[in-house]
Scaffold this active site. Structure first.
Site, PDB file in Angstrom:
ATOM      1  N   TYR A  85      -1.226  34.227 -19.490  1.00 10.73           N
ATOM      2  CA  TYR A  85      -1.131  32.899 -20.111  1.00 10.73           C
ATOM      3  C   TYR A  85       0.337  32.550 -20.352  1.00 10.73           C
ATOM      4  O   TYR A  85       0.771  31.424 -20.132  1.00 10.73           O
ATOM      5  CB  TYR A  85      -1.904  32.874 -21.428  1.00 10.73           C
ATOM      6  N   PHE A 137       5.577   3.974  -6.484  1.00 11.76           N
ATOM      7  CA  PHE A 137       4.376   4.626  -5.995  1.00 11.76           C
ATOM      8  C   PHE A 137       3.263   4.264  -6.986  1.00 11.76           C
ATOM      9  O   PHE A 137       3.548   4.021  -8.159  1.00 11.76           O
ATOM     10  CB  PHE A 137       4.562   6.152  -5.863  1.00 11.76           C
ATOM     11  N   THR A 138       2.022   4.215  -6.508  1.00  7.94           N
ATOM     12  CA  THR A 138       0.916   3.702  -7.341  1.00  7.94           C
ATOM     13  C   THR A 138       0.837   4.370  -8.727  1.00  7.94           C
ATOM     14  O   THR A 138       0.815   3.685  -9.749  1.00  7.94           O
ATOM     15  CB  THR A 138      -0.440   3.894  -6.624  1.00  7.94           C
ATOM     16  N   ASP A 228      12.237  11.157  -7.478  1.00 14.71           N
ATOM     17  CA  ASP A 228      10.907  11.622  -7.091  1.00 14.71           C
ATOM     18  C   ASP A 228      11.082  12.368  -5.774  1.00 14.71           C
ATOM     19  O   ASP A 228      11.342  11.769  -4.732  1.00 14.71           O
ATOM     20  CB  ASP A 228       9.953  10.427  -6.931  1.00 14.71           C
ATOM     21  N   LYS A 271       2.641  17.925  -2.062  1.00 14.57           N
ATOM     22  CA  LYS A 271       3.359  17.497  -0.868  1.00 14.57           C
ATOM     23  C   LYS A 271       4.488  18.476  -0.553  1.00 14.57           C
ATOM     24  O   LYS A 271       4.501  19.101   0.492  1.00 14.57           O
ATOM     25  CB  LYS A 271       3.957  16.102  -1.079  1.00 14.57           C
ATOM     26  N   ARG A 394      -3.031   0.951   2.366  1.00 12.29           N
ATOM     27  CA  ARG A 394      -1.862   0.807   1.501  1.00 12.29           C
ATOM     28  C   ARG A 394      -1.446  -0.659   1.553  1.00 12.29           C
ATOM     29  O   ARG A 394      -0.486  -1.045   2.189  1.00 12.29           O
ATOM     30  CB  ARG A 394      -0.714   1.720   1.961  1.00 12.29           C
ATOM     31  N   PHE A 460      -8.266   1.204  -6.079  1.00  2.00           N
ATOM     32  CA  PHE A 460      -8.452   1.674  -4.702  1.00  2.00           C
ATOM     33  C   PHE A 460      -9.143   3.027  -4.623  1.00  2.00           C
ATOM     34  O   PHE A 460      -9.744   3.359  -3.615  1.00  2.00           O
ATOM     35  CB  PHE A 460      -7.103   1.726  -3.956  1.00  2.00           C
TER      36      PHE A 460
HETATM   37  N1  F0G Z   1       5.154  10.386  -6.085  1.00  3.74           N
HETATM   38  C1  F0G Z   1       4.979  10.186  -4.773  1.00  3.74           C
HETATM   39  C2  F0G Z   1       6.100   9.665  -3.944  1.00  3.74           C
HETATM   40  C3  F0G Z   1       3.744  10.482  -4.191  1.00  3.74           C
HETATM   41  O1  F0G Z   1       3.577  10.284  -2.884  1.00  3.74           O
HETATM   42  C4  F0G Z   1       2.691  10.982  -5.002  1.00  3.74           C
HETATM   43  C5  F0G Z   1       1.388  11.262  -4.440  1.00  3.74           C
HETATM   44  C6  F0G Z   1       2.944  11.166  -6.366  1.00  3.74           C
HETATM   45  C7  F0G Z   1       4.187  10.864  -6.871  1.00  3.74           C
HETATM   46  C8  F0G Z   1       1.877  11.668  -7.284  1.00  3.74           C
HETATM   47  O2  F0G Z   1       1.678  13.027  -7.066  1.00  3.74           O
HETATM   48  O3  F0G Z   1      -0.717  13.166  -6.307  1.00  3.74           O
HETATM   49  O4  F0G Z   1       0.512  15.189  -7.117  1.00  3.74           O
HETATM   50  O5  F0G Z   1      -0.147  13.423  -8.694  1.00  3.74           O
HETATM   51  N2  F0G Z   1       1.024  10.858  -3.307  1.00  3.74           N
HETATM   52  C9  F0G Z   1      -0.262  11.117  -2.675  1.00  3.74           C
HETATM   53  C10 F0G Z   1      -0.380  10.354  -1.391  1.00  3.74           C
HETATM   54  C11 F0G Z   1      -1.435  10.943  -3.567  1.00  3.74           C
HETATM   55  O6  F0G Z   1      -1.485  10.374  -0.828  1.00  3.74           O
HETATM   56  O7  F0G Z   1       0.576   9.772  -0.909  1.00  3.74           O
HETATM   57  P1  F0G Z   1       0.254  13.734  -7.320  1.00  3.74           P
END
Ligand code: F0G
Length: 487
Positions: A85, A137-138, A228, A271, A394, A460
């Site tokens: 832990y 990013f979303t 990021d 990623k 997208r 989405f």
């Molecule tokens: N920032 C970027 C540039 C991303 O592409 C993503 C995730 C995140 C933050 C969030 O990270 O999913 O680990 O919480 N991108 C994925 C995609 C979901 O399909 O492009 P996460």
């Protein structure tokens, strides 16, 4: 070869083909279901590719998130996991990999990228603040707005042009950055955010030259830069290919140069290191201390942050592998192949080819579908039905509504076909090309979509749509006419 040479294999035939620089030793069976079954599956999924199940998907190009192929060394490392832990040795191995590759002293583990966004937004954004960035990013935007911030996308004029030869469409426009700071005052600027290989505009990189200019402005106004780094490996690869000063530098040097220009680096390990999880890193102890106490609250103890210890071991190896050009070049080289082949026959696709995936321009592909009927969503649904390939919308489906309930139309309507690292072969890539070619020739058969169930946040993911006419049946009938009993 030395690690400063660029990976380039020329074919005697003169063909420009990507080459797999690995061998495949573990495989997973795929199912290419008959077209009638695919139509049914799309219908049950509410014309939202997120809601398909993988047993009905042939090539899963939804995302590279958590789907990159892991290396033998990553799998081997998982066996030495030190389950604890608190105080796990696995964490310290991961921490030292990050210190080596990103050059940052302090590391906070989080369960995935958006968890890092939650913590950074909670700590550094106050109601009324503004956050300038190359593009959102979303999940980033959602967290920033949840904390009372307003984002400003200060990309250059070329960023949203579909067809372009500009090498760094992910750059920040320096004049616009100065404008935001002078309009709102530096006290209102929470920080400047840079996203490596800018996801939503087609995986487009920024240059180190641009980072240096942003740093200069940030220093003049005592502002922080947050990077990021979810797609930092690919951005570094493009810098090496496209920025003169770095042609002879190693990816390792480029990564260190990039991270050294910012105050906070955060990433999704789903990623960057082909695992799960994520992290927040900094060289500034004051920033580390501000964020530290939220980790046990939202994520887990400081030495696991919501991740499994096995994943942490794999992450340590994956982070180091980000410096290996034979690994990080794989996805961009397959993307470039597909993008260039589509471009040659006039199919509208984002150029230059970027990171993460091939991005089709749905407004160019389906010019008869108005944005209010979600052309990128319709293209995603149509491609799945005729090929079993799952891409990701997208465009406006991934956007939000304004206060009066009207859709805020997306700047670009893209269908992303992601290339997770080292997952797909050249013949699978050619299959994608072939089916896109057929679909483009039959573009008139594709119609629009409308929402039938619409969640209020990040719609989405779980939203359900329906076709505006019986176009899917007509598309299937034409497919059968042309392909007979072929799947
Ligand atoms: N920032 C970027 C540039 C991303 O592409 C993503 C995730 C995140 C933050 C969030 O990270 O999913 O680990 O919480 N991108 C994925 C995609 C979901 O399909 O492009 P996460």
């Amino acid at each position: 070869m030395s690690d400063t040479e660029t990976i380039k294999v020329k074919f005697f035939s003169g063909e420009d083909l990507p080459l797999e620089l690995h061998k495949v030793r573990i495989v997973q069976k795929l199912h290419l279901r008959p077209i009638d079954q695919r139509l049914k599956a799309m219908d049950s999924a509410g014309y939202n590719t997120f809601l398909l199940t993988t047993d009905n998907v042939f090539l899963d190009m939804l995302t590279d998130s958590g789907t990159n192929a892991m290396s033998d060394n990553q799998l081997a490392a998982m066996h030495q996991a030190d389950d604890a832990y608190a105080g796990s040795q696995s964490f310290f191995r991961m921490e030292s990999a990050i210190q080596e590759v990103f050059g940052t002293k302090f590391v906070l583990p989080v369960h995935q990228g958006r968890a890092a966004e939650n913590i950074i937004s909670q700590i550094f954004i106050k109601k009324g603040d503004v956050i300038p960035m190359n593009y959102h990013f979303t999940t980033t935007k959602a967290h920033m707005e949840l904390n009372g911030g307003t984002i400003f996308e200060i990309y250059t004029d070329d960023a949203l042009k579909i067809k372009s030869t500009v090498p760094f469409k992910g750059n920040i426009d320096i004049e616009k950055l100065k404008g935001i700071i002078s309009k709102y005052g530096k006290e209102k600027v929470a920080f400047i955010r840079l996203e490596a290989s800018t996801n939503l505009i087609g995986g487009q990189p920024f240059s180190i030259q641009n980072m240096r200019e942003v740093r200069k402005i940030a220093d003049e106004h005592s502002l922080m830069i947050v990077l990021d780094a979810s797609l930092i490996g690919e951005n570094a690869f493009f810098i090496k290919q496209r920025e003169e000063e770095f042609k002879k530098k190693s990816i390792k040097d480029i990564l260190l140069t990039m991270c050294n220009l910012v105050d906070i680096v955060y990433f999704s390990s789903r990623k960057v290191s082909s695992t799960r999880g994520g992290g927040i890193c900094t060289n500034r102890e004051d920033l580390y201390m501000k964020m530290r106490d939220l980790i046990p609250l939202y994520e887990g103890f400081l030495t696991y942050g919501g991740m499994s210890i096995r994943e942490i071991e794999a992450m340590a190896v994956g982070i180091r592998e980000t410096t290996d050009e034979t690994i990080i070049s794989q996805s961009p080289s397959f993307i470039a192949y597909l993008v260039n082949e589509l471009d040659k026959i006039g199919i509208p696709v984002v150029t230059p080819a970027g990171a993460l995936g091939c991005h089709l321009d749905a407004m160019g592909f389906l010019p008869h579908i108005p944005q209010s009927e979600y052309p990128a969503g319709a293209l995603a649904a149509a491609l799945y039905i005729i090929s079993g390939i799952r891409g990701m919308e997208r465009g406006t489906v991934s956007s939000v509504r304004d206060e009066s309930g009207n859709d805020i139309l997306a700047d670009v309507e893209l269908l992303r076909l992601a290339f997770p690292r080292r997952v797909f072969t050249l013949s699978q890539t050619k299959y994608a090309f072939d089916r896109l070619n057929w679909l483009y020739l039959n573009q008139d058969l594709v119609g629009g979509l409308k929402f039938v169930e619409e969640p209020a946040v990040l719609r989405f993911f779980n939203g359900r749509l329906a076709p505006t006419s019986n176009w899917p049946e007509k598309l299937v009938a034409k497919f059968k006419q042309d392909f007979g009993d072929s799947l």
